[in-house]
Design an enzyme around this catalytic site. Sequence first.
Site, PDB file in Angstrom:
ATOM      1  N   LYS A  92      30.041  24.700 -50.049  1.00  0.00           N
ATOM      2  CA  LYS A  92      30.317  26.011 -49.494  1.00  0.00           C
ATOM      3  C   LYS A  92      31.220  26.773 -50.459  1.00  0.00           C
ATOM      4  O   LYS A  92      32.094  26.186 -51.101  1.00  0.00           O
ATOM      5  CB  LYS A  92      31.005  25.910 -48.134  1.00  0.00           C
ATOM      6  CG  LYS A  92      30.169  25.283 -47.030  1.00  0.00           C
ATOM      7  CD  LYS A  92      29.074  26.215 -46.573  1.00  0.00           C
ATOM      8  CE  LYS A  92      28.344  25.667 -45.349  1.00  0.00           C
ATOM      9  NZ  LYS A  92      27.607  24.425 -45.637  1.00  0.00           N
ATOM     10  N   LEU A  93      31.023  28.086 -50.534  1.00  0.00           N
ATOM     11  CA  LEU A  93      31.906  28.933 -51.329  1.00  0.00           C
ATOM     12  C   LEU A  93      33.134  29.293 -50.504  1.00  0.00           C
ATOM     13  O   LEU A  93      33.005  29.748 -49.370  1.00  0.00           O
ATOM     14  CB  LEU A  93      31.185  30.216 -51.750  1.00  0.00           C
ATOM     15  CG  LEU A  93      30.028  30.069 -52.742  1.00  0.00           C
ATOM     16  CD1 LEU A  93      29.353  31.427 -52.949  1.00  0.00           C
ATOM     17  CD2 LEU A  93      30.512  29.511 -54.060  1.00  0.00           C
ATOM     18  N   HIS A 110      30.554  21.502 -61.903  1.00  0.00           N
ATOM     19  CA  HIS A 110      29.233  22.118 -61.960  1.00  0.00           C
ATOM     20  C   HIS A 110      28.367  21.306 -62.918  1.00  0.00           C
ATOM     21  O   HIS A 110      28.815  20.980 -64.024  1.00  0.00           O
ATOM     22  CB  HIS A 110      29.337  23.564 -62.455  1.00  0.00           C
ATOM     23  CG  HIS A 110      28.010  24.227 -62.624  1.00  0.00           C
ATOM     24  ND1 HIS A 110      27.117  24.360 -61.579  1.00  0.00           N
ATOM     25  CD2 HIS A 110      27.411  24.773 -63.720  1.00  0.00           C
ATOM     26  CE1 HIS A 110      26.028  24.958 -62.024  1.00  0.00           C
ATOM     27  NE2 HIS A 110      26.175  25.220 -63.310  1.00  0.00           N
ATOM     28  N   ASP A 146      30.539  29.548 -59.990  1.00  0.00           N
ATOM     29  CA  ASP A 146      30.668  28.761 -61.220  1.00  0.00           C
ATOM     30  C   ASP A 146      31.155  29.611 -62.398  1.00  0.00           C
ATOM     31  O   ASP A 146      30.731  29.421 -63.535  1.00  0.00           O
ATOM     32  CB  ASP A 146      29.336  28.088 -61.577  1.00  0.00           C
ATOM     33  CG  ASP A 146      28.798  27.225 -60.445  1.00  0.00           C
ATOM     34  OD1 ASP A 146      29.610  26.575 -59.766  1.00  0.00           O
ATOM     35  OD2 ASP A 146      27.573  27.206 -60.226  1.00  0.00           O
TER      36      ASP A 146
END
EC number: 2.1.2.2
Length: 202
Positions: A92-93, A110, A146
């Site tokens: 989740k962001l 990432h 990212d």
Amino acid sequence: MTARLVVLVSGSGTNLQALIDASRDAAYGAEIVAVGADRDHILGLDRATREQIPTFVVPLNGFESREEWDEALTAAVSAYEPDLVVLAGFMKLVGESFLAAFGGRTVNTHPALSPSFPGMTGPADALAYGVKITGCTLFVVDAGVDTGVIVAQTAVAVEDDDTVETLHERIKVGERQMLVDSVGRMARDGFQVDGRRVRFVR
């Protein structure tokens, strides 16, 4: 002093396990004080429970808006007074409230060499593009996808017979080692974000 870590997970928790294993050594310089998740009944939470690490769950579907969820997540993490927050497969962001509280001291991984191939399909995108080297990145979380300041990167060669699955698995191996090494150094040496660079204090 030992740094306090809160680790957030969404799945099996293999990166979490690597951090748990490393933190058993007092010389590592960091202690996991809590593990949080956005959903219940996942292996990552089970790993924490086996180690008697406190856990909490803040599900997105339990709130009327993403902003309310972000505020609740921020409050749950804040209760453990972390020095560093590690997103270890947390899918989740985080939002404005979270970044206001923990911006500059939250890191995420990432599975690509940023700024290349952002988003959820880094290994597949690298394979489709035909690059010969990809890898993984540890970065300080910001409001983008990212896009944060890079802490560390590890290169992984792309083999001619790679599938998305085989490539991603090799990236994960490098990612776990990079995460453990970098978080330990951040905890022991301290760090500062200076523009687009992370500088270690010692």
